[in-house]
Design a protein around this motif. Structure first.
Motif, PDB file in Angstrom:
ATOM      1  N   ILE A  70       0.821  -1.220   0.000  1.00 50.30           N
ATOM      2  CA  ILE A  70       0.000   0.000   0.000  1.00 50.30           C
ATOM      3  C   ILE A  70       0.853   1.268   0.000  1.00 50.30           C
ATOM      4  O   ILE A  70       0.338   2.357  -0.266  1.00 50.30           O
ATOM      5  N   ALA A  71       2.153   1.109   0.292  1.00 43.59           N
ATOM      6  CA  ALA A  71       3.066   2.260   0.311  1.00 43.59           C
ATOM      7  C   ALA A  71       4.394   1.827  -0.299  1.00 43.59           C
ATOM      8  O   ALA A  71       5.383   1.611   0.416  1.00 43.59           O
ATOM      9  N   PRO A  72       4.443   1.694  -1.631  1.00 46.50           N
ATOM     10  CA  PRO A  72       5.639   1.134  -2.276  1.00 46.50           C
ATOM     11  C   PRO A  72       6.902   1.963  -2.098  1.00 46.50           C
ATOM     12  O   PRO A  72       8.003   1.429  -2.241  1.00 46.50           O
ATOM     13  N   ARG A  73       6.780   3.238  -1.762  1.00 43.87           N
ATOM     14  CA  ARG A  73       7.957   4.088  -1.575  1.00 43.87           C
ATOM     15  C   ARG A  73       8.460   4.064  -0.132  1.00 43.87           C
ATOM     16  O   ARG A  73       9.440   4.747   0.201  1.00 43.87           O
ATOM     17  N   ILE A  74       7.825   3.272   0.712  1.00 44.72           N
ATOM     18  CA  ILE A  74       8.160   3.297   2.131  1.00 44.72           C
ATOM     19  C   ILE A  74       9.584   2.795   2.374  1.00 44.72           C
ATOM     20  O   ILE A  74      10.068   1.876   1.707  1.00 44.72           O
ATOM     21  N   ILE A  75      10.258   3.416   3.326  1.00 44.72           N
ATOM     22  CA  ILE A  75      11.531   2.919   3.840  1.00 44.72           C
ATOM     23  C   ILE A  75      11.226   2.319   5.202  1.00 44.72           C
ATOM     24  O   ILE A  75      10.796   3.026   6.117  1.00 44.72           O
ATOM     25  N   TYR A  76      11.417   1.023   5.325  1.00 45.70           N
ATOM     26  CA  TYR A  76      10.941   0.260   6.474  1.00 45.70           C
ATOM     27  C   TYR A  76      12.159  -0.333   7.177  1.00 45.70           C
ATOM     28  O   TYR A  76      12.858  -1.189   6.632  1.00 45.70           O
ATOM     29  N   LEU A  99      16.824   6.977   1.891  1.00 43.94           N
ATOM     30  CA  LEU A  99      16.113   8.163   1.408  1.00 43.94           C
ATOM     31  C   LEU A  99      16.823   8.778   0.203  1.00 43.94           C
ATOM     32  O   LEU A  99      16.181   9.196  -0.776  1.00 43.94           O
ATOM     33  N   ALA A 100      18.159   8.842   0.270  1.00 45.20           N
ATOM     34  CA  ALA A 100      18.925   9.396  -0.848  1.00 45.20           C
ATOM     35  C   ALA A 100      18.705   8.552  -2.104  1.00 45.20           C
ATOM     36  O   ALA A 100      18.559   9.088  -3.209  1.00 45.20           O
ATOM     37  N   TYR A 101      18.662   7.233  -1.945  1.00 44.74           N
ATOM     38  CA  TYR A 101      18.416   6.349  -3.089  1.00 44.74           C
ATOM     39  C   TYR A 101      17.006   6.535  -3.632  1.00 44.74           C
ATOM     40  O   TYR A 101      16.785   6.566  -4.846  1.00 44.74           O
ATOM     41  N   ARG A 102      16.037   6.684  -2.726  1.00 43.93           N
ATOM     42  CA  ARG A 102      14.656   6.874  -3.167  1.00 43.93           C
ATOM     43  C   ARG A 102      14.485   8.182  -3.923  1.00 43.93           C
ATOM     44  O   ARG A 102      13.689   8.263  -4.872  1.00 43.93           O
ATOM     45  N   GLU A 103      15.208   9.204  -3.508  1.00 39.19           N
ATOM     46  CA  GLU A 103      15.118  10.477  -4.211  1.00 39.19           C
ATOM     47  C   GLU A 103      15.547  10.341  -5.666  1.00 39.19           C
ATOM     48  O   GLU A 103      15.017  11.019  -6.551  1.00 39.19           O
ATOM     49  N   GLY A 106      12.930   6.695  -6.776  1.00 33.47           N
ATOM     50  CA  GLY A 106      11.538   6.524  -6.386  1.00 33.47           C
ATOM     51  C   GLY A 106      11.254   5.205  -5.703  1.00 33.47           C
ATOM     52  O   GLY A 106      10.101   4.877  -5.415  1.00 33.47           O
ATOM     53  N   ILE A 107      12.287   4.423  -5.423  1.00 32.48           N
ATOM     54  CA  ILE A 107      12.130   3.072  -4.873  1.00 32.48           C
ATOM     55  C   ILE A 107      12.432   3.060  -3.378  1.00 32.48           C
ATOM     56  O   ILE A 107      13.489   3.520  -2.939  1.00 32.48           O
ATOM     57  N   GLY A 108      11.504   2.531  -2.570  1.00 38.60           N
ATOM     58  CA  GLY A 108      11.743   2.327  -1.151  1.00 38.60           C
ATOM     59  C   GLY A 108      12.462   1.010  -0.914  1.00 38.60           C
ATOM     60  O   GLY A 108      12.751   0.264  -1.850  1.00 38.60           O
ATOM     61  N   GLN A 109      12.734   0.698   0.338  1.00 37.67           N
ATOM     62  CA  GLN A 109      13.401  -0.573   0.626  1.00 37.67           C
ATOM     63  C   GLN A 109      13.297  -0.940   2.096  1.00 37.67           C
ATOM     64  O   GLN A 109      12.882  -0.138   2.931  1.00 37.67           O
ATOM     65  N   HIS A 110      13.661  -2.204   2.362  1.00 35.85           N
ATOM     66  CA  HIS A 110      13.643  -2.747   3.725  1.00 35.85           C
ATOM     67  C   HIS A 110      15.054  -2.727   4.287  1.00 35.85           C
ATOM     68  O   HIS A 110      16.011  -3.119   3.620  1.00 35.85           O
ATOM     69  N   ILE A 111      15.186  -2.270   5.522  1.00 38.54           N
ATOM     70  CA  ILE A 111      16.469  -2.247   6.221  1.00 38.54           C
ATOM     71  C   ILE A 111      16.432  -3.301   7.320  1.00 38.54           C
ATOM     72  O   ILE A 111      15.578  -3.272   8.194  1.00 38.54           O
ATOM     73  N   ASP A 112      17.346  -4.246   7.267  1.00 45.04           N
ATOM     74  CA  ASP A 112      17.466  -5.329   8.244  1.00 45.04           C
ATOM     75  C   ASP A 112      18.665  -5.025   9.122  1.00 45.04           C
ATOM     76  O   ASP A 112      19.810  -5.160   8.706  1.00 45.04           O
TER      77      ASP A 112
END
Length: 408
Positions: free
Chosen positions: A124-130, A197-201, A204-210
């Protein structure tokens, strides 16, 4: 929010509690992000109860706001919501679609049952950084284990190099005096979030941080880990001594203790001159750092005989004048009274429903977008109605109905 805040264009949905996650979100909040702290109705973040000490109001009465909670939750807004209910889950999902970042520190898979895990939110939020913070990460044989700072300091090697040496009285492994692994994990988390965030700018792609406390602990062993990897020999506990530099430790004085931190041969020679033992600087056993490390015990014993002859103040004054790094071992009362701490404004006092909440200033000093202290750490659910109204558009009737069913 002020345009002078570096991250004022961002919203963070903070589902974390205790220290590592809240430390990361407080850093983002200090830099201007709108941080929504999601808490359990009635109890909130576990650290709210981690006291004494607790904040007192202007009449001197205890408020129930713990010093621990105050240390890591400023500049945030508190929303209470029961995520075990469908209505509560909907509130969180709706907030996620209006947020840039989600931070959580549940056990691996713990939020999947509520539809609040990364895979669910990204639909539902494809740009989210999680950002997921756990004890041992999302993979590996320990992934299901809970992780606590003390445990990680032990398993990650920090306690093996912390504490008095085996031949000294009181020898044994020792944890660091603060939950350092949690704090370092929070710092790594905020760095990883800003990188994402810098990558998304750009894309436009968010990602998961483990992010795992265990990984962080091993990574931050720094030279001690490198010493082992290069030599094949596990480092041992040396108390306050340094494994690679001598003299670099505490020394007794006539009225207490001080630290001397000699970083090169020139500083060592200056130390010997001030201590009236200049011949030591020409002694082949001590002339170079390599030799001083080999003859550590002999040199330290000789220096301790000298340092006991003067007070801490006298030593610090003389050594500073000679350009030898040194200083007293301060307690926290002395730290906050220190002229340097006062000059740098390391204590901040923020308006709070109880009166005033003291805290420690951010060490980040930005010339154009300085940290701003907008809010004291929130009371439990302080901003629930405000957030539901302003962010999600709920009306009074909807909010009252949720409150009546104890969903908020």
């Amino acid at each position: 929010m002020s345009e002078q805040n570096a991250l004022s264009h961002l919203r963070v949905l903070d589902l974390s509690r205790v220290l590592a996650g809240p430390w990361a979100s407080q850093m983002l909040a200090d830099l201007g992000a709108d941080v929504i702290k999601v808490e359990r109705p009635g109890t909130g973040d576990d650290t709210r109860a981690w006291g004494p000490p607790f904040l007192h109001d202007i009449e001197g009465k205890e408020t129930g706001e713990s010093a621990y909670f105050l240390s890591t939750n400023r500049n945030k807004r508190s929303l209470t919501v029961d995520i075990t209910t469908e209505e509560g889950q909907k509130i969180v999902r709706d907030l996620a679609t209006r947020s840039d970042i989600v931070i959580e520190n549940f056990k691996r898979g713990g939020l999947a049952a509520y539809g609040l895990d990364y895979e669910s939110i990204r639909q539902i939020a494809p740009r989210i950084i999680y950002c997921s913070i756990t004890g041992f990460g999302q993979t590996g044989p320990y992934a299901e284990r809970a992780g606590y700072d003390f445990l990680i300091q032990a398993m990650g090697g920090l306690m093996s190099v912390t504490g008095r040496a085996d031949h000294e009285a009181g020898a044994g492994p020792m944890k660091v005096g603060v939950a350092l692994t949690d704090v370092l994990t929070g710092l790594y988390a905020s760095n990883a979030i800003l990188a994402a965030l810098a990558y998304r700018e750009r894309t436009g792609i968010g990602q998961h941080i483990d992010l795992a406390l265990f990984d962080v602990q091993v990574a931050t062993l720094v030279n001690q880990a490198s010493n082992y990897l290069v030599s094949g020999k596990p480092p041992v506990r040396l108390g306050n001594s340094h494994p690679n530099i001598v003299p670099y430790q505490d020394f007794p004085t006539a009225d207490g203790y001080m630290v001397i931190a000699v970083g090169n041969d020139t500083q060592f020679r200056r130390l010997c001159t001030v201590a009236d033992c200049a011949a030591l600087a020409d002694d082949p056993r001590f002339a170079s750092n390599r030799e001083r490390v080999h003859h550590r015990d002999t040199l330290v014993a000789l220096l301790r005989e000298r340092t006991r002859e003067r007070t801490t103040h006298d030593w610090v004054s003389a050594l500073e004048a000679a350009g030898v790094p040194c200083g007293p071992i301060n307690d926290l009362a002395e730290v906050f009274a220190d002229p340097q701490a006062v000059a740098r404004g390391l204590r901040v006092d923020l308006p709070h429903p109880a009166g005033t909440a003291p805290g420690v200033a951010s060490p980040i000093r930005l010339s154009h977008t300085p940290v701003q202290y907008r809010r004291a750490p929130p009371t439990l659910g302080q901003h629930t109605e405000e957030l539901l109204t302003d962010v999600l558009g709920y009306d009074e009737k909807q909010i009252a109905a949720l409150a009546a069913r104890r969903i908020i």
